[in-house]
Design an enzyme around this catalytic site. Structure first.
Site, short mmCIF file in Angstrom:
data_model
loop_
_atom_site.label_atom_id
_atom_site.label_comp_id
_atom_site.label_asym_id
_atom_site.label_seq_id
_atom_site.Cartn_x
_atom_site.Cartn_y
_atom_site.Cartn_z
CE1 TYR A 1 -3.10 -3.00 0.91
CE2 TYR A 1 -2.77 -2.55 3.24
CZ TYR A 1 -3.32 -3.32 2.23
OH TYR A 1 -4.08 -4.39 2.58
CG HIS B 1 -0.42 -8.33 1.93
ND1 HIS B 1 -0.07 -7.02 1.79
CD2 HIS B 1 -1.77 -8.33 1.99
CE1 HIS B 1 -1.16 -6.26 1.79
NE2 HIS B 1 -2.20 -7.04 1.90
N1 LIG Z 1 -4.50 -7.92 4.58
C1 LIG Z 1 -5.23 -7.52 3.56
O1 LIG Z 1 -5.24 -8.15 2.50
C2 LIG Z 1 -6.09 -6.29 3.69
C3 LIG Z 1 -7.06 -6.01 2.71
C4 LIG Z 1 -7.85 -4.88 2.85
C5 LIG Z 1 -7.70 -4.07 3.98
N2 LIG Z 1 -6.73 -4.34 4.90
C6 LIG Z 1 -6.52 -3.46 6.09
O2 LIG Z 1 -7.74 -3.19 6.74
C7 LIG Z 1 -7.99 -1.79 6.77
C8 LIG Z 1 -9.47 -1.53 6.65
O3 LIG Z 1 -10.03 -2.10 5.48
P1 LIG Z 1 -10.88 -1.28 4.40
O4 LIG Z 1 -10.48 0.13 4.38
O5 LIG Z 1 -10.81 -2.04 3.15
O6 LIG Z 1 -12.40 -1.44 4.96
P2 LIG Z 1 -13.23 -0.79 6.18
O7 LIG Z 1 -12.35 -0.30 7.26
O8 LIG Z 1 -14.32 -1.79 6.51
O9 LIG Z 1 -14.00 0.42 5.47
C9 LIG Z 1 -13.39 1.62 5.10
C10 LIG Z 1 -14.43 2.43 4.32
O10 LIG Z 1 -15.54 2.73 5.17
C11 LIG Z 1 -15.70 4.13 5.27
N3 LIG Z 1 -15.99 4.45 6.68
C12 LIG Z 1 -15.08 4.51 7.68
N4 LIG Z 1 -15.70 4.79 8.84
C13 LIG Z 1 -17.03 4.92 8.56
C14 LIG Z 1 -18.16 5.23 9.35
N5 LIG Z 1 -18.03 5.43 10.65
N6 LIG Z 1 -19.37 5.29 8.73
C15 LIG Z 1 -19.48 5.05 7.40
N7 LIG Z 1 -18.44 4.75 6.61
C16 LIG Z 1 -17.21 4.68 7.18
C17 LIG Z 1 -14.41 4.75 4.83
O11 LIG Z 1 -14.64 6.01 4.22
P3 LIG Z 1 -13.69 7.31 4.49
O12 LIG Z 1 -12.29 6.81 4.57
O13 LIG Z 1 -13.99 8.15 3.31
O14 LIG Z 1 -14.16 7.91 5.78
C18 LIG Z 1 -13.90 3.75 3.80
O15 LIG Z 1 -14.53 3.97 2.54
C19 LIG Z 1 -7.15 -1.23 5.63
O16 LIG Z 1 -6.84 0.12 5.80
C20 LIG Z 1 -5.92 -2.13 5.70
O17 LIG Z 1 -5.04 -1.67 6.73
C21 LIG Z 1 -5.95 -5.45 4.78
#
Ligand SMILES: NC(=O)c1ccc[n+]([C@@H]2O[C@H](COP(=O)([O-])OP(=O)(O)OC[C@H]3O[C@@H](n4cnc5c(N)ncnc54)[C@H](OP(=O)(O)O)[C@@H]3O)[C@@H](O)[C@H]2O)c1
Length: 282
Positions: free
Chosen positions: A45, A103
């Site tokens: 990332y 990963h």
């Molecule tokens: N190991 C892996 O393969 C892998 C894959 C994917 C993710 N990850 C990790 O997991 C973390 C989180 O995953 P993710 O970003 O994919 O999904 P997530 O945390 O479930 O969702 C993030 C999304 O939800 C929105 N959001 C955040 N808080 C909110 C709220 N209170 N109300 C409504 N919408 C909200 C955010 O928008 P805004 O940002 O615009 O507020 C963003 O679009 C990543 O940053 C990464 O560190 C790991």
């Protein structure tokens, strides 16, 4: 469960503690202000450096911050994993990385085994404190246990094969991954939940809405609380300051047994990629 606080931790097999509420990077300084102490980054990332810069800018002692990075998913091997750990240390300027994960399980048996050996060596050298895998299916996890035994023999005895401290997967009520969670619970492997708020896509879901009304909390807060009460380490991400605060404001209510039962959904609905289904040769 009401004893959960923003400072709650779980103990890993390595003996180190992991803060239960993690933060998926980007606006890290804001997240530190809101009380988060655990940052989930990844080489792929390209967010290791800004995370580390925020750690250094903050007045929080390094020992109170938990920093994760990951070995990129493609081209896994001993040499690449070892080189990635060096590169991550250099790029971040940190003396150690709290948690290094592989990963994803792609690359075949020898790649996975070699990369794991590099993590074990780095842990012994103190370059990384805890080690683990992300997106591994039960078939990959079972295979890892064999590797660990083989490595023990190759490297001269008990413990020399390493232990899985943490596994990271997409987990939420619509993707509970019960088989993987059970595998981890039996072995003391801490489970991190990414996409814990389903990328904000399920906020109007009929299962969630009654709980939103009952507790006067948002859908995101209900989902994060569910994850914490399941004993997972949720990693919600937001670039919106008000949501960063909202997502950490989950310690003034509790989901009761009935609420938790309502969120027991037998579904398989990923919102991100799903390498857990990859074959062992992929
Ligand atoms: N190991 C892996 O393969 C892998 C894959 C994917 C993710 N990850 C990790 O997991 C973390 C989180 O995953 P993710 O970003 O994919 O999904 P997530 O945390 O479930 O969702 C993030 C999304 O939800 C929105 N959001 C955040 N808080 C909110 C709220 N209170 N109300 C409504 N919408 C909200 C955010 O928008 P805004 O940002 O615009 O507020 C963003 O679009 C990543 O940053 C990464 O560190 C790991």
């Amino acid at each position: 469960m009401s004893k959960l606080t923003i400072n709650s931790t779980l103990r890993m097999n390595s003996g180190y503690e992991i803060p239960m509420l993690g933060y998926g990077v980007y606006v890290v300084t804001k997240a530190f202000e809101a009380g988060y102490r655990h940052v989930d980054s990844a080489a792929v990332y390209r967010n290791e450096e800004p995370s580390a810069a925020a750690i250094k800018r903050s007045s929080i002692p390094r020992s109170q911050i938990f920093f994760t990075s990951k070995v990129p998913p493609r081209g896994l091997s001993y040499a690449r994993a070892a080189a990635q750990i060096e590169a991550s240390l250099k790029l971040t300027g940190l003396e150690y990385i709290d948690l290094m994960l592989l990963h994803a399980p792609y690359g075949g048996r020898e790649s996975r085994k070699g990369a794991w050996k590099a993590l074990v060596e780095a842990q012994e050298a103190g370059k990384v404190r805890s080690i683990g895998v992300s997106n591994y299916g039960v078939q990959h996890l079972d295979e890892m246990e064999l590797y660990i035994k083989e490595l023990e023999k190759e490297r001269g005895g008990e413990g020399k094969g390493g232990k899985i401290d943490v596994g990271q997967w997409e987990i939420h009520p619509w993707l509970p991954r019960r088989d993987i969670v059970e595998w981890c619970e039996k072995r003391g492997v801490v489970v991190q939940a990414y996409c814990p708020i389903v990328r904000g896509r399920r906020m109007d879901d009929p299962v969630l809405q009654p709980l939103v009304k009952k507790h006067g909390k948002t859908g995101a807060q209900i989902l994060i609380r569910w994850s914490l009460q399941k004993g997972f380490v949720p990693l919600p991400k937001s670039v919106t300051p008000s949501r960063i605060v909202e997502n950490a404001d989950v310690y003034d209510f509790e989901l009761d047994a009935e609420d938790m039962k309502a969120l027991e959904i037998n579904a398989y609905e990923p919102c991100a990629w799903d390498p857990t289904v990859a074959g062992l040769e992929e």
